[in-house]
Structures are given as C-alpha cells and as structure tokens.
Design a protein around this motif. Structure first.
Motif, PDB file in Angstrom:
ATOM      1  N   THR A 134       0.831  -1.204   0.000  1.00  0.00           N
ATOM      2  CA  THR A 134       0.000   0.000   0.000  1.00  0.00           C
ATOM      3  C   THR A 134       0.866   1.254   0.000  1.00  0.00           C
ATOM      4  O   THR A 134       1.687   1.458   0.906  1.00  0.00           O
ATOM      5  CB  THR A 134      -0.928   0.028   1.224  1.00  0.00           C
ATOM      6  N   GLU A 135       0.669   2.105  -0.990  1.00  0.00           N
ATOM      7  CA  GLU A 135       1.368   3.386  -1.059  1.00  0.00           C
ATOM      8  C   GLU A 135       0.686   4.379  -0.112  1.00  0.00           C
ATOM      9  O   GLU A 135      -0.545   4.405  -0.009  1.00  0.00           O
ATOM     10  CB  GLU A 135       1.337   3.936  -2.485  1.00  0.00           C
ATOM     11  N   ILE A 136       1.493   5.204   0.550  1.00  0.00           N
ATOM     12  CA  ILE A 136       0.949   6.143   1.541  1.00  0.00           C
ATOM     13  C   ILE A 136       1.552   7.522   1.318  1.00  0.00           C
ATOM     14  O   ILE A 136       2.774   7.670   1.212  1.00  0.00           O
ATOM     15  CB  ILE A 136       1.251   5.682   2.975  1.00  0.00           C
ATOM     16  N   SER A 137       0.676   8.532   1.245  1.00  0.00           N
ATOM     17  CA  SER A 137       1.096   9.936   1.245  1.00  0.00           C
ATOM     18  C   SER A 137       0.320  10.639   2.345  1.00  0.00           C
ATOM     19  O   SER A 137      -0.905  10.526   2.406  1.00  0.00           O
ATOM     20  CB  SER A 137       0.827  10.592  -0.103  1.00  0.00           C
ATOM     21  N   SER A 138       1.026  11.356   3.195  1.00  0.00           N
ATOM     22  CA  SER A 138       0.379  11.995   4.341  1.00  0.00           C
ATOM     23  C   SER A 138       0.966  13.375   4.577  1.00  0.00           C
ATOM     24  O   SER A 138       2.161  13.608   4.370  1.00  0.00           O
ATOM     25  CB  SER A 138       0.577  11.131   5.598  1.00  0.00           C
ATOM     26  N   LEU A 139       0.101  14.285   5.028  1.00  0.00           N
ATOM     27  CA  LEU A 139       0.527  15.626   5.395  1.00  0.00           C
ATOM     28  C   LEU A 139      -0.286  16.059   6.596  1.00  0.00           C
ATOM     29  O   LEU A 139      -1.509  15.889   6.612  1.00  0.00           O
ATOM     30  CB  LEU A 139       0.310  16.613   4.243  1.00  0.00           C
ATOM     31  N   GLY A 140       0.374  16.603   7.602  1.00  0.00           N
ATOM     32  CA  GLY A 140      -0.399  17.087   8.738  1.00  0.00           C
ATOM     33  C   GLY A 140       0.411  17.208  10.014  1.00  0.00           C
ATOM     34  O   GLY A 140       1.646  17.265   9.986  1.00  0.00           O
ATOM     35  N   VAL A 141      -0.308  17.236  11.121  1.00  0.00           N
ATOM     36  CA  VAL A 141       0.272  17.518  12.432  1.00  0.00           C
ATOM     37  C   VAL A 141       0.746  16.227  13.092  1.00  0.00           C
ATOM     38  O   VAL A 141       0.040  15.219  13.086  1.00  0.00           O
ATOM     39  CB  VAL A 141      -0.761  18.221  13.338  1.00  0.00           C
ATOM     40  N   GLU A 142       1.934  16.279  13.658  1.00  0.00           N
ATOM     41  CA  GLU A 142       2.465  15.143  14.400  1.00  0.00           C
ATOM     42  C   GLU A 142       2.826  15.576  15.821  1.00  0.00           C
ATOM     43  O   GLU A 142       3.321  16.691  16.029  1.00  0.00           O
ATOM     44  CB  GLU A 142       3.705  14.581  13.695  1.00  0.00           C
ATOM     45  N   ARG A 143       2.551  14.701  16.771  1.00  0.00           N
ATOM     46  CA  ARG A 143       2.908  14.932  18.174  1.00  0.00           C
ATOM     47  C   ARG A 143       3.790  13.784  18.634  1.00  0.00           C
ATOM     48  O   ARG A 143       3.360  12.627  18.623  1.00  0.00           O
ATOM     49  CB  ARG A 143       1.648  15.008  19.044  1.00  0.00           C
ATOM     50  N   VAL A 144       5.026  14.104  19.035  1.00  0.00           N
ATOM     51  CA  VAL A 144       6.003  13.061  19.365  1.00  0.00           C
ATOM     52  C   VAL A 144       6.475  13.232  20.810  1.00  0.00           C
ATOM     53  O   VAL A 144       7.240  14.150  21.107  1.00  0.00           O
ATOM     54  CB  VAL A 144       7.221  13.118  18.426  1.00  0.00           C
ATOM     55  N   PRO A 145       6.043  12.366  21.731  1.00  0.00           N
ATOM     56  CA  PRO A 145       6.583  12.403  23.095  1.00  0.00           C
ATOM     57  C   PRO A 145       8.040  11.923  23.113  1.00  0.00           C
ATOM     58  O   PRO A 145       8.384  10.928  22.461  1.00  0.00           O
ATOM     59  CB  PRO A 145       5.675  11.433  23.872  1.00  0.00           C
ATOM     60  N   PHE A 146       8.879  12.625  23.861  1.00  0.00           N
ATOM     61  CA  PHE A 146      10.283  12.255  24.041  1.00  0.00           C
ATOM     62  C   PHE A 146      10.569  12.027  25.524  1.00  0.00           C
ATOM     63  O   PHE A 146       9.918  12.620  26.398  1.00  0.00           O
ATOM     64  CB  PHE A 146      11.204  13.371  23.535  1.00  0.00           C
ATOM     65  N   VAL A 147      11.551  11.160  25.792  1.00  0.00           N
ATOM     66  CA  VAL A 147      12.019  10.938  27.160  1.00  0.00           C
ATOM     67  C   VAL A 147      13.540  11.029  27.167  1.00  0.00           C
ATOM     68  O   VAL A 147      14.207  10.778  26.155  1.00  0.00           O
ATOM     69  CB  VAL A 147      11.565   9.563  27.704  1.00  0.00           C
TER      70      VAL A 147
END
Length: 237
Positions: A101-114
């Motif tokens: 499956t081909e995927i194209s995405s655009l938008g907001v990402e939220r990445v928790p870090f430790v």
C-alpha cells in the motif's frame, strides 16, 4: 633520512590523531546537544530521521510502515516539569508504504520524548499519530478481507460500536464474496490535531456463484483521536 624508529613514532602519533578525530565526531554533536538544551537535541533527532529514513512497527501489523522520503517542519518542543520528558509538535510530510500500500500523508504530528541517560529519544515512535491512523486503516482492510464484523465494530468511535457506522448494504455485498481479497492500493491522509481524513484507492476481488468479481474504486473516511488511537467516526464503507 628517517630511521625505522622515527617512522614507528610518527605512525603512532598518526594513529592517536585519527582515533581522537573519530572520537570527536561521535562526542561533539552530543556535547553540543547537551549544551544547547533539549529543544535543540530533539529537533536534531527528528531532522536526522529525514536522512536515515523511518521504519515503524505497528502493533498487530506484520509489515513495517516505511518512508521513502519525509520532512519534519515547524517543530516546537515543550519540556515538562522535571526536565526528563518533552513533547515535540511538528508538521510531517510523508511518502512511503505499508507492504504493497502506497501512503502519502501531510499534517500535524505529536512526538513524546524521554531522557534516557544523556540522550533524548522518542518514547515510542517518531511519528505516532501517522502510525495510529495507518494502523486503523490496515486493521479495517484485514477485517474486511477476513469478514470479521466484530473486529470492524472495534474500530468505530464510541457510540458507534454496535453498528458498522453505516454502509450496511455495501458491507453485505463485500462479505458475500467467496475467496475474497480486499487490497488498499493507496492511502492519502490529512492529519489534524485530533482528527484525520483518509482517502483510499481499493481493489476487491472474489467469487460470486454466478461470476468472478474484480472491482476498483475510492472511499473517503473520517477518524478521530481516542487517547493514543484513531477510530472511525463515519462509515467504514
């Protein structure tokens, strides 16, 4: 003319210089990251994935979600009290695939870090919201192919669990096929902070008593965030 002892001494000095240079290549970026603070180190980590690529394992999905190219932008970092956890908000432009499956995405990402030792690393995945949306879409595809109504119902947002979110006639038509294969050719995604829109290009193959079936089409879905998951807020079909 230099003696063999002179050449040996020169060689030893050269080895020490090369070893020191290699150590500096490893240590200096880390030291600079520590000196600049967690914000700079986290931004450097995310931007570094653009060169190294992303490969993310999704729970319950065999194939990894892999990038061909992606770009993090507009990154902001909020460090939590205590200084050992942080959250990075960014926009993510992603092109890749999950299996076939081909995927194209655009938008907001939220990445928790430790903070682990002296390094800031993602708590789980480097693009958890994208991964959650793709996982929901893939679990729906698999449930349709398997004819698993219970699994389909589990992908619906609260309040819709007792139905298939509409599209009953279309669902019944799909499930009546024998030797059914449902493939997602492509997913086009738009991610906001708490919701996502997905367009799917699909192919359905199977067998009816009277004839074989081989169809293609497009569908559009809306999903909403439910804690760390994304669930379908509209029809599954």
């Amino acid at each position: 003319m230099r003696s063999s002892e002179d050449w040996s001494r020169l060689g030893g000095v050269l080895i020490i210089v090369l070893a020191s240079s290699a150590a500096m290549v490893v240590l200096v970026p880390r030291l600079l990251g520590v000196a600049a603070g967690p914000e700079a180190e986290i931004i450097t980590f995310l931007k570094g994935t653009e060169r190294e690529g992303l490969s993310m394992t999704l729970p319950g999905v065999e194939a990894p979600l892999e990038s061909r190219k992606h770009h993090f932008a507009r990154i902001t970092v909020n460090v939590e009290p205590g200084g050992e956890r942080a959250v990075a908000w960014a926009t993510l432009d992603f092109d890749g695939q999950l299996g076939r499956t081909e995927i194209s995405s655009l938008g907001v990402e939220r990445v928790p870090f430790v903070l682990r030792g002296r390094e800031w690393v993602p708590e789980d995945l480097a693009a958890p919201r994208l991964a959650a949306v793709v996982r929901a879409l893939e679990l729906r595809r698999r449930a349709l192919e398997a004819g698993n109504r219970e699994a389909l119902a589990g992908l619906l947002a609260p309040g819709l669990e007792s139905t298939t979110g509409g599209g009953e006639a279309e669902l019944a038509r799909v499930l009546e096929l024998q030797r059914r294969r449902y493939r997602a050719e492509r997913w086009l995604l738009r991610l906001e902070r708490d919701e996502a829109v997905a367009s799917e290009e699909w192919r359905l193959e199977g067998q009816l008593p009277s004839r074989p079936v081989d169809e293609k089409g497009q569908r559009r879905f809306s999903l909403i965030r439910n804690r760390e998951e994304f669930l379908f807020s509209s029809s599954l079909m």
